[in-house]
Scaffold this active site. Structure first.
Site, PDB file in Angstrom:
ATOM      1  N   PRO A   2       0.841  -1.208   0.000  1.00  0.00           N
ATOM      2  CG  PRO A   2      -0.508  -1.417   1.899  1.00  0.00           C
ATOM      3  CD  PRO A   2       0.671  -2.003   1.213  1.00  0.00           C
ATOM      4  CD  GLU A   3       2.877   2.939  -4.430  1.00  0.00           C
ATOM      5  OE1 GLU A   3       3.026   4.117  -4.799  1.00  0.00           O
ATOM      6  OE2 GLU A   3       3.049   1.971  -5.181  1.00  0.00           O
TER       7      GLU A   3
END
Ligand SMILES: [Zn+2]
Length: 279
Positions: A2-3
């Site tokens: 996840p960014e």
């Protein structure tokens, strides 16, 4: 992994579901998730209310009523879920926060790379190394043009790993780095001090706008990402290069190629993103 947009999506979902909830007890099926002492973690959370959930870069910060903060990093595949009364934990549940209203907030992690710790609120930027060293958020106000120009000029690294470095800019990962480099027509191996002044300005705008668009679309779903409601993000349908190696460039129709840059799979257009000869 996840960014920033995916973590922000999780933060918003959690805020809607558990803000104001009181933690009654904590069970730790996988205590190694903690960077804190497990017993102190459990005791420190008993009776605490979740007052807010903040985010800094890819970290989630659960602000508690007892002046403590849970610092949580999802790493590869960490996920939160909020379960009704009496729900069984998942196979990969590592932490169960039993809420006073009977629901369970579960932290699940198939890869077991995510980490969590309890710190005194206000000390997180000193005691959590990843936060202490973190660069500005990729927003209009924080990521200023003079800052970006200066850090690029002062370095002599390749642009792709530079943008992935959280101490330079917070929140970017492999997906959005490939996207903004394609948008700005910069080859991923370009040295940072060879990025032109007009490219720096475009790069900054593209980073800020890309983050906004991805957040609006609830992030990108690659592998297992979903928000706390179990819904998937939709931004993958709008990606221009990531995951599209072998397909035509949306701008020039040249076949997109994949290469490794600093051990990271990188997709780019060999026509639009021309490599500048090194000085
Ligand atoms: Zn192209």
């Amino acid at each position: 992994m996840p960014e920033l947009p995916e973590v922000e999506t999780v933060r918003r979902g959690l805020t809607g579901l558990v803000k104001g909830a009181e933690i009654e007890a904590v069970a730790l099926p996988y205590p190694k998730v903690l960077l804190s002492n497990p017993a102190a973690f459990q005791e420190g959370l008993q009776g605490a209310r979740i007052e807010a959930i903040d985010r800094r870069g890819k970290y989630l910060l659960f602000r508690l009523s007892n002046a403590q903060t849970i610092v949580s990093h999802l790493r590869m595949e960490g996920q939160y879920s909020v379960e009704p009364v009496g729900a069984a934990p998942h196979k990969q549940t590592e932490v169960i926060f039993t809420l006073a209203d009977g629901r369970d907030l579960m932290y699940n992690d198939t890869r077991r790379f995510g980490r969590m710790q309890l710190v005194a609120t206000g000390t997180e930027n000193e005691v959590v190394p990843g936060l202490a060293a973190m660069g500005p958020e990729p927003t209009e106000d924080e990521l200023t043009l003079p800052y970006l120009r200066t850090i690029l000029q002062q370095s002599h690294r390749r642009i792709k790993p530079f943008l992935l470095d959280q101490s330079k800019i917070a929140g970017l990962g492999n997906i959005y780095t490939d996207e903004v480099l394609w948008q700005t027509k910069i080859h991923p191996e370009t040295l940072t001090d060879q990025v032109t002044a007009s490219q720096v300005a475009d790069l900054r705008t593209n980073i800020i706008e890309e983050m906004k668009r991805a957040i609006k679309n609830h992030g990108t779903t690659v592998h297992s990402f979903s928000n706390v409601y179990g819904e998937v993000g939709k931004f993958q349908n709008q990606l221009d290069v990531y995951g599209r190696a072998g397909l035509p460039c949306k701008r020039c129709q040249t076949t997109l190629e994949k290469m490794k840059v600093a051990q990271r799979g990188t997709t780019y257009c060999p026509y639009c993103q021309v490599k500048v000869a090194s000085k």
